[in-house]
Design an enzyme around this catalytic site. Structure first.
Site: not given
Ligand code: GH3
Ligand code: MG
Ligand code: MG
Length: 307
Positions: A174, A182, A191, A218
């Protein structure tokens, strides 16, 4: 079109003249394999990646109907398109072939332009089927295997490990503080970071049977049916992600993007332990998060049984 991307067509006919005529007609559309009887045809289909079969109906020994029945009965070949080529232009024969699963029916004597056109149609269908299958197994953003593909591969790997007694490697990974990433750098940059992480993962999943997949968001999973070096591989993964040097100004953990991961090298005792194994690595991942992130925790469990 290069030789390697040409689809393979198998021509099955006991008459050498017919085989040669079809081969000449199709030589520019495909790579050809010629077989003079059903047994040979079935044997070649086991070894080759055949996209389409042109099958004569009346042959000594095994006739075309029987060959078709066997092609359809074998899961390895059942999706392959088969075109019957026959002198028996009786409606009942045609119906019988179609009911057995033939994709098309071409009467003899063949009309070259028609045969070529039909072959092209069925090769296009075969390619589309294949593309759809690939798409249904892939994650759109990263190109890695998707969760559906992983779930199937993991089930098979567990079954194999139970049977052989060989341990498998399984890890859940993770990205750390990805929400802040983000929020600060934008979703597009997020992304792109996920794509970079994916490339490192697929670079490590090199051997046959290895699966690197995007599990969701993620989160990624890494499956290695041959678990030798798995502990070292996960540590390499962690350091290679840091070495990507993706700046993460908002991470309390490090100035760059990092990951946490839980892993096991384990031999499941029963097929049903698969879910337990996943929960177990998820628990290890959770511990990594609590203990500071940017770390992997791997346990070796010689005999894993979900309690
Ligand atoms: P932790 O270190 O505890 O894992 O914190 P985190 O912020 O990484 O975890 P959290 O689960 O709170 O947030 C995950 C974030 O991942 C939230 C979501 O916006 C982002 N994310 C999930 N999928 C995608 C994606 O496809 N693209 C992008 N850019 N972001 C994604
Ligand atoms: Mg996260
Ligand atoms: Mg998460």
């Amino acid at each position: 079109v290069t030789a390697t991307t040409l689809p393979t067509v198998l021509v099955v006919d006991d008459d050498r003249v017919n085989r040669a005529a079809l081969a000449e007609l199709l030589q520019n559309e495909c790579r050809l394999i010629l077989a003079k009887d059903g047994a040979m045809a079935l044997e070649r289909m086991q070894r080759e990646d055949v996209s389409l079969v042109l099958l004569d109906v009346s042959m000594p020994g095994m006739d075309g109907y029987e060959v078709l029945r066997r092609i359809k009965a074998d899961p390895h070949t059942s999706d392959t398109g088969v075109i019957f080529i026959t002198g028996q232009t009786d409606a009942a024969d045609e119906e019988r072939g179609l009911l057995l699963g033939a994709a098309d029916y071409v009467p003899k004597p063949i009309r070259p332009a028609i045969v070529r056109a039909r072959v092209q149609i069925h090769l296009r269908l075969a390619r589309q089927r294949r593309e759809l299958e690939t798409l249904s197994q892939q994650d759109g953003l990263t190109g890695l295997a998707n969760r559906r593909f992983f779930d199937e591969a993991f089930k098979r790997a567990c079954h194999h490990a139970v049977r052989t007694g060989q341990p498998l490697g399984l890890a859940m990974i993770d990205v750390d503080h990805f929400k802040q990433y983000n929020d600060f750098y934008g979703h597009g940059a997020g992304d792109e970071a996920l794509r970079q992480v994916s490339r490192v993962l697929s670079g490590l999943a090199r051997r046959g049977g290895d699966v690197a997949a995007r599990y969701g968001g993620e989160e990624f999973v890494l499956l290695m049916p041959e678990a030798g070096h798995f502990v070292a591989i996960l540590e390499t993964l962690r350091s290679q992600i840091m070495a990507l040097d993706i700046a993460h100004e908002r991470s309390p953990t490090a100035p760059v993007l990092t990951i946490s991961g839980g892993g096991v090298v384990a031999r499941p005792m029963a097929d049903s332990d698969a879910i337990g194994l996943l929960h177990h690595v998820d628990g290890l991942l959770y511990r990594c998060k609590k203990e500071g992130r940017n770390r992997v925790l791997t346990e070796v469990i010689p005999a894993f049984a979900a309690s």
